[in-house]
Motif scaffolding. Structure first.
Motif, PDB file in Angstrom:
ATOM      1  N   VAL A 123       0.854  -1.179   0.000  1.00 54.14           N
ATOM      2  CA  VAL A 123       0.000   0.000   0.000  1.00 54.14           C
ATOM      3  C   VAL A 123       0.897   1.238   0.000  1.00 54.14           C
ATOM      4  O   VAL A 123       1.943   1.254   0.647  1.00 54.14           O
ATOM      5  CB  VAL A 123      -0.951   0.003   1.226  1.00 54.14           C
ATOM      6  N   SER A 124       0.516   2.230  -0.786  1.00 55.43           N
ATOM      7  CA  SER A 124       1.230   3.503  -0.809  1.00 55.43           C
ATOM      8  C   SER A 124       0.277   4.608  -0.374  1.00 55.43           C
ATOM      9  O   SER A 124      -0.884   4.634  -0.801  1.00 55.43           O
ATOM     10  CB  SER A 124       1.764   3.822  -2.206  1.00 55.43           C
ATOM     11  N   VAL A 125       0.775   5.510   0.460  1.00 57.15           N
ATOM     12  CA  VAL A 125      -0.040   6.638   0.914  1.00 57.15           C
ATOM     13  C   VAL A 125       0.804   7.912   0.825  1.00 57.15           C
ATOM     14  O   VAL A 125       2.038   7.856   0.756  1.00 57.15           O
ATOM     15  CB  VAL A 125      -0.538   6.448   2.367  1.00 57.15           C
ATOM     16  N   THR A 126       0.137   9.056   0.852  1.00 58.35           N
ATOM     17  CA  THR A 126       0.850  10.324   0.902  1.00 58.35           C
ATOM     18  C   THR A 126       0.378  11.131   2.097  1.00 58.35           C
ATOM     19  O   THR A 126      -0.784  11.052   2.505  1.00 58.35           O
ATOM     20  CB  THR A 126       0.641  11.165  -0.375  1.00 58.35           C
ATOM     21  N   ILE A 127       1.297  11.934   2.651  1.00 56.97           N
ATOM     22  CA  ILE A 127       0.974  12.840   3.746  1.00 56.97           C
ATOM     23  C   ILE A 127       1.599  14.196   3.441  1.00 56.97           C
ATOM     24  O   ILE A 127       2.525  14.297   2.630  1.00 56.97           O
ATOM     25  CB  ILE A 127       1.489  12.320   5.106  1.00 56.97           C
ATOM     26  N   ASP A 128       1.090  15.243   4.084  1.00 58.79           N
ATOM     27  CA  ASP A 128       1.674  16.571   3.891  1.00 58.79           C
ATOM     28  C   ASP A 128       2.233  17.141   5.194  1.00 58.79           C
ATOM     29  O   ASP A 128       2.529  18.332   5.292  1.00 58.79           O
ATOM     30  CB  ASP A 128       0.660  17.538   3.287  1.00 58.79           C
ATOM     31  N   ASN A 129       2.375  16.283   6.200  1.00 59.87           N
ATOM     32  CA  ASN A 129       2.886  16.703   7.500  1.00 59.87           C
ATOM     33  C   ASN A 129       3.887  15.669   7.994  1.00 59.87           C
ATOM     34  O   ASN A 129       3.514  14.536   8.303  1.00 59.87           O
ATOM     35  CB  ASN A 129       1.728  16.859   8.493  1.00 59.87           C
ATOM     36  N   GLU A 130       5.153  16.072   8.080  1.00 59.36           N
ATOM     37  CA  GLU A 130       6.217  15.137   8.451  1.00 59.36           C
ATOM     38  C   GLU A 130       6.581  15.187   9.931  1.00 59.36           C
ATOM     39  O   GLU A 130       7.579  14.589  10.339  1.00 59.36           O
ATOM     40  CB  GLU A 130       7.477  15.417   7.626  1.00 59.36           C
ATOM     41  N   CYS A 131       5.786  15.875  10.744  1.00 56.11           N
ATOM     42  CA  CYS A 131       6.205  16.089  12.134  1.00 56.11           C
ATOM     43  C   CYS A 131       6.391  14.776  12.892  1.00 56.11           C
ATOM     44  O   CYS A 131       7.205  14.701  13.815  1.00 56.11           O
ATOM     45  CB  CYS A 131       5.218  16.996  12.853  1.00 56.11           C
ATOM     46  N   CYS A 132       5.641  13.740  12.523  1.00 56.28           N
ATOM     47  CA  CYS A 132       5.774  12.448  13.217  1.00 56.28           C
ATOM     48  C   CYS A 132       6.252  11.353  12.262  1.00 56.28           C
ATOM     49  O   CYS A 132       6.003  10.167  12.503  1.00 56.28           O
ATOM     50  CB  CYS A 132       4.434  12.048  13.831  1.00 56.28           C
ATOM     51  N   LEU A 133       6.927  11.758  11.192  1.00 51.04           N
ATOM     52  CA  LEU A 133       7.298  10.794  10.158  1.00 51.04           C
ATOM     53  C   LEU A 133       8.177   9.670  10.691  1.00 51.04           C
ATOM     54  O   LEU A 133       7.947   8.493  10.386  1.00 51.04           O
ATOM     55  CB  LEU A 133       8.019  11.511   9.011  1.00 51.04           C
ATOM     56  N   SER A 134       9.188   9.992  11.495  1.00 46.50           N
ATOM     57  CA  SER A 134      10.098   8.949  11.984  1.00 46.50           C
ATOM     58  C   SER A 134       9.366   7.933  12.844  1.00 46.50           C
ATOM     59  O   SER A 134       9.603   6.711  12.731  1.00 46.50           O
ATOM     60  CB  SER A 134      11.247   9.574  12.770  1.00 46.50           C
ATOM     61  N   GLU A 135       8.440   8.393  13.693  1.00 45.08           N
ATOM     62  CA  GLU A 135       7.669   7.472  14.531  1.00 45.08           C
ATOM     63  C   GLU A 135       6.741   6.603  13.675  1.00 45.08           C
ATOM     64  O   GLU A 135       6.603   5.394  13.910  1.00 45.08           O
ATOM     65  CB  GLU A 135       6.843   8.251  15.555  1.00 45.08           C
ATOM     66  N   ILE A 136       6.123   7.238  12.666  1.00 47.84           N
ATOM     67  CA  ILE A 136       5.219   6.488  11.785  1.00 47.84           C
ATOM     68  C   ILE A 136       5.986   5.411  11.032  1.00 47.84           C
ATOM     69  O   ILE A 136       5.564   4.247  10.957  1.00 47.84           O
ATOM     70  CB  ILE A 136       4.516   7.451  10.807  1.00 47.84           C
ATOM     71  N   VAL A 137       7.126   5.783  10.458  1.00 49.31           N
ATOM     72  CA  VAL A 137       7.932   4.820   9.694  1.00 49.31           C
ATOM     73  C   VAL A 137       8.403   3.690  10.589  1.00 49.31           C
ATOM     74  O   VAL A 137       8.407   2.508  10.190  1.00 49.31           O
ATOM     75  CB  VAL A 137       9.128   5.529   9.029  1.00 49.31           C
ATOM     76  N   SER A 138       8.780   4.007  11.815  1.00 45.16           N
ATOM     77  CA  SER A 138       9.254   2.987  12.751  1.00 45.16           C
ATOM     78  C   SER A 138       8.171   1.943  13.003  1.00 45.16           C
ATOM     79  O   SER A 138       8.450   0.729  12.975  1.00 45.16           O
ATOM     80  CB  SER A 138       9.677   3.645  14.062  1.00 45.16           C
ATOM     81  N   GLU A 139       6.944   2.392  13.224  1.00 45.37           N
ATOM     82  CA  GLU A 139       5.873   1.437  13.507  1.00 45.37           C
ATOM     83  C   GLU A 139       5.419   0.702  12.251  1.00 45.37           C
ATOM     84  O   GLU A 139       5.060  -0.482  12.302  1.00 45.37           O
ATOM     85  CB  GLU A 139       4.702   2.156  14.171  1.00 45.37           C
ATOM     86  N   LEU A 140       5.424   1.408  11.107  1.00 48.45           N
ATOM     87  CA  LEU A 140       5.053   0.739   9.859  1.00 48.45           C
ATOM     88  C   LEU A 140       6.058  -0.355   9.502  1.00 48.45           C
ATOM     89  O   LEU A 140       5.697  -1.372   8.884  1.00 48.45           O
ATOM     90  CB  LEU A 140       4.975   1.758   8.716  1.00 48.45           C
ATOM     91  N   SER A 141       7.311  -0.173   9.897  1.00 47.60           N
ATOM     92  CA  SER A 141       8.359  -1.158   9.582  1.00 47.60           C
ATOM     93  C   SER A 141       8.092  -2.507  10.226  1.00 47.60           C
ATOM     94  O   SER A 141       8.630  -3.538   9.776  1.00 47.60           O
ATOM     95  CB  SER A 141       9.727  -0.623  10.036  1.00 47.60           C
TER      96      SER A 141
END
Length: 436
Positions: free
Chosen positions: A345-363
């Protein structure tokens, strides 16, 4: 009755205030919603930030500069000495109140109170100028009827009931003038409807009084079919469905805030986008229009980040998307686009303030890839799936542009295409050449 909203540039100087009042006087029975003079809200935000940072001398200097701007504007606007004296007294009062914030703690509450002075100042001056012109007008304090609830959403029942009560107590006026943007919250404190809030105020008032029409006056002659900053020869779109306008506004058309027309849409009240610098222009009418089987316009949204989650565990597995969405919900991060396949699945966001936390959990769900500096190109029109060839025209126009994602079918009015930032201008030009 019509509702006429004028933005900051439309009241950006004494002469523009005079031009605006001429338009109002010719309109007859109206409610007028004003923004702050252009630049004022940014100045007040800067003052508030300086106070928060303890830069009190800088804040005091900015207050002095802003006060001088309004003294000059009042002198240019008002020929009548009595009215000019009233304006000077009001300015003294407002700026003395602003200076009191230099001597006390400054938090969110005080910041919102500070920013609210912009609309108070503009409506005070215009009210006095209307009196000088002999117009049958009255200034209504928006904080007497505009209110948001504990969730920050407009309290529609409260607005309708209290606005009608205020008008009933002040009958017989041809022009009701009030502030946009500012309101009170559920605790009775001064608050606001955030950026684009003056448009929102106009739409809410229009719905509350069942207006015949809501007019949004800016410095642009309607919503254009492409971004004139990047594409030459764009033209205003004469008619848009509410959904088409909302899509364009969300995906980059700055003339209108994406949520502000919702009250008008639900009340079935047409909204017209008009130009104070060119009042004879037809502009754009937004309403619950029937389908036209045509592509209307293109917009672009910058600063987009794409995230791909690829996992073999997704194959035929239910609950995978739920887990993905719960992660974004946990970090209060909205998703703009989404595409799926059997294993990803691919998604887009326009707010990176929590990007590292999101990527960590998605991993934990699969392999994650992140692409930054992307742009969403939004093509809007009557794009119901039964209409043949429209999506093919869009894709064919971009045949030489690398495309990261395409989202089609989630809306009857929009095709969204994700490309890299470097290709934005070329993509907008190609779409204009092929579609219009």
């Amino acid at each position: 009755m019509k509702v006429m909203k004028f933005g900051g540039t439309s009241v950006g100087s004494a002469q523009r205030m005079k031009n605006m009042v001429s338009l109002v006087a010719a309109a007859g029975n109206v409610t007028v919603v004003l923004s702050a003079m252009s630049g004022t809200t940014n100045s007040l935000i800067g003052i508030s930030q300086c106070i928060c940072d303890g830069e009190l001398a800088n804040a005091a200097k900015q207050i002095d500069d802003l006060e001088q701007k309004y003294i000059t504007t009042a002198d240019e606007l008002l020929d009548n000495k009595e009215l000019r004296d009233i304006a000077q007294s009001a300015l003294n009062k407002y700026f003395a109140a602003l200076r009191t914030y230099l001597d006390k703690p400054h938090g969110i509450k005080e910041s919102k109170e500070t920013v609210a002075y912009g609309e108070k100042l503009s409506t005070m001056l215009v009210d006095l100028y209307m009196k000088q012109c002999g117009l049958n007008s009255i200034l209504l304090d928006a904080t007497r009827f505009m209110k948001i609830n504990k969730h920050g959403e407009p309290d529609l029942d409260y607005i309708r009931e209290n606005l009608k009560a205020v008008i009933k107590k002040n009958p017989g006026f041809d022009i009701y003038l009030t502030q946009g943007f500012i309101c009170r919250n559920d605790e009775g404190e001064i608050d606001n409807l955030q950026r684009g809030g003056s448009d929102y105020t106009a739409s809410l008032i229009g719905a509350a009084i069942n207006a015949d029409e809501i007019q949004i006056w800016t410095d642009i002659d309607g919503m254009h079919n492409n971004d004139p900053r990047f594409v030459e020869g764009t033209s205003p779109v004469s008619e848009l469905h509410f959904e088409e306008a909302a899509e364009l506004a969300y995906f980059g058309a700055k003339i209108l805030h994406p949520t502000c027309v919702l009250p008008a849409k639900h009340a079935n009240i047409p909204v017209r986008l008009l130009n104070t610098m060119k009042p004879e222009a037809t502009g754009t009418t937004i309403f619950n229009a029937p389908s036209t089987q045509s592509i209307k316009a293109v917009a672009a949204k910058d600063n987009i980040t794409a995230i791909k989650i690829k996992s073999s565990h997704m194959l035929l597995a239910y609950g995978f998307l739920r887990k993905v969405f719960e992660i974004f919900e946990k970090y209060h991060t909205p998703i703009d686009m989404i595409t799926t396949s059997e294993v990803g699945v691919s998604v887009t966001i326009d707010n990176e303030c929590c990007l590292s936390e999101i990527v960590s959990e998605l991993s934990e769900l699969g392999d994650v890839t992140v692409d930054r500096d992307m742009v969403i190109i939004c093509v809007v029109g009557d794009l119901q799936w039964q209409n043949r060839g429209f999506e093919a025209e869009v894709v064919n126009a971009l045949k030489d542009i690398p495309v990261r994602m395409i989202s089609y079918g989630g809306s009857n009015y929009n095709i969204s295409i994700l490309i890299q930032k470097a290709d934005k201008t070329d993509a907008l030009k190609l779409l204009s050449q092929h579609l219009f």
